[in-house]
Design a protein around this motif. Sequence first.
Motif, PDB file in Angstrom:
ATOM      1  N   SER A 100     -45.507  20.845  15.586  1.00 63.39           N
ATOM      2  CA  SER A 100     -45.307  20.144  16.859  1.00 63.39           C
ATOM      3  C   SER A 100     -46.593  19.426  17.293  1.00 63.39           C
ATOM      4  N   ARG A 101     -46.422  18.402  18.096  1.00 59.06           N
ATOM      5  CA  ARG A 101     -47.580  17.694  18.665  1.00 59.06           C
ATOM      6  C   ARG A 101     -47.579  17.799  20.189  1.00 59.06           C
TER       7      ARG A 101
ATOM      8  N   TRP B  14     -47.227  22.994  19.976  1.00 61.67           N
ATOM      9  CA  TRP B  14     -48.344  23.219  19.065  1.00 61.67           C
ATOM     10  C   TRP B  14     -49.325  24.212  19.700  1.00 61.67           C
TER      11      TRP B  14
ATOM     12  N   LYS C 175     -59.453  14.170  16.960  1.00 63.32           N
ATOM     13  CA  LYS C 175     -58.109  14.073  17.531  1.00 63.32           C
ATOM     14  C   LYS C 175     -58.136  13.450  18.930  1.00 63.32           C
TER      15      LYS C 175
ATOM     16  N   ILE D 252     -56.106  13.511  22.370  1.00 62.07           N
ATOM     17  CA  ILE D 252     -55.186  14.415  23.078  1.00 62.07           C
ATOM     18  C   ILE D 252     -54.956  13.829  24.474  1.00 62.07           C
TER      19      ILE D 252
ATOM     20  N   LEU E 285     -47.983   7.841  21.777  1.00 63.62           N
ATOM     21  CA  LEU E 285     -48.007   8.165  20.341  1.00 63.62           C
ATOM     22  C   LEU E 285     -48.155   6.879  19.540  1.00 63.62           C
TER      23      LEU E 285
ATOM     24  N   ASP F  15     -52.716  11.876  19.017  1.00 60.03           N
ATOM     25  CA  ASP F  15     -52.309  12.922  18.065  1.00 60.03           C
ATOM     26  C   ASP F  15     -51.448  13.976  18.744  1.00 60.03           C
ATOM     27  N   TYR F  16     -51.775  14.284  20.008  1.00 60.79           N
ATOM     28  CA  TYR F  16     -51.039  15.307  20.745  1.00 60.79           C
ATOM     29  C   TYR F  16     -50.801  14.821  22.170  1.00 60.79           C
TER      30      TYR F  16
ATOM     31  N   TYR G 179     -40.064  17.492  22.810  1.00 60.17           N
ATOM     32  CA  TYR G 179     -40.406  17.743  21.405  1.00 60.17           C
ATOM     33  C   TYR G 179     -39.639  16.773  20.499  1.00 60.17           C
TER      34      TYR G 179
ATOM     35  N   VAL H 188     -41.018  13.351  20.678  1.00 60.17           N
ATOM     36  CA  VAL H 188     -42.272  13.273  19.915  1.00 60.17           C
ATOM     37  C   VAL H 188     -41.966  13.212  18.416  1.00 60.17           C
ATOM     38  N   GLU H 189     -41.044  14.051  17.972  1.00 59.65           N
ATOM     39  CA  GLU H 189     -40.687  14.063  16.544  1.00 59.65           C
ATOM     40  C   GLU H 189     -40.165  12.701  16.095  1.00 59.65           C
TER      41      GLU H 189
ATOM     42  N   SER I  26     -42.915  10.586  15.115  1.00 65.09           N
ATOM     43  CA  SER I  26     -43.884  11.102  14.148  1.00 65.09           C
ATOM     44  C   SER I  26     -43.585  10.630  12.730  1.00 65.09           C
TER      45      SER I  26
END
Length: 211
Positions: A2-3, A28, A160, A162, A177, A182-183, A204, A207-208, A211
């Motif tokens: 996860s991010r 994450w 990273k 964030i 993103l 990255d997160y 989530y 975000v996926e 990704s």
Amino acid sequence: MSRLILALDVYDREKAMEIARQTVEYLWAIKVNWPLIIGSGLGIITELKRVTGLPVIADLKLADIPNTNRLIAKKVFEAGADYIITHGFVGRDSVRAVMELGEVIIVVEMSHLGAKEFIQPATDKLIEMANELEPFGVIAPATRPERVAYIRSKLKPGIKVITPGVGAQGGKAGDVLKAGADYIIVGRAIYQSDNPRESARRIYEEVEAWS
Ligand code: XMP
């Protein structure tokens, strides 16, 4: 992996643990800030780690002289924190004092309106410092995706990015993103929702999809 990072800004220990248990599979890491530490004590870091097995980020925004930063960071890392968020504007020596004890995330810009007053004019110098010190990551504002893209473009690869500010502050996960984060960090949009688990799952999946 996860991010998504949950900003668990509640006071109450039971409530914090319940939300952490409900959302754990979509995260994450869990970010702990002053409200939870003040409300539940430093031991909450140890407990969150034990129960969830996730990394814990202590968002203390340390901004003191090296000795005081060191005294604080020592106890927080001993409690189990994996990362400490540290201000950079206090200078390299203060940041290094924390980095000597564990992983650090340096604030190079902030997500609120007032960040334009003092932090944003210093962002280039803070990025320069990050490139020299090579911390785990930097904090950049999800509320300004163009600034996330700028910060990413100036940072050494491997450091990273964030980004807090998604959800309650208006930032959109997809936008940041795409800009190179990255997160993402999300607080109120999860812990204040009627169904934190469902809210975490939705973010989530968003975000996926990027990704
Ligand atoms: P919300 O509820 O707005 O929570 O999703 C965001 C969390 O992130 C913290 N925050 C920041 N931390 N630089 C930081 O280091 C920032 O620009 C920034 N903006 C928000 C906030 O304290 C909360 O825990």
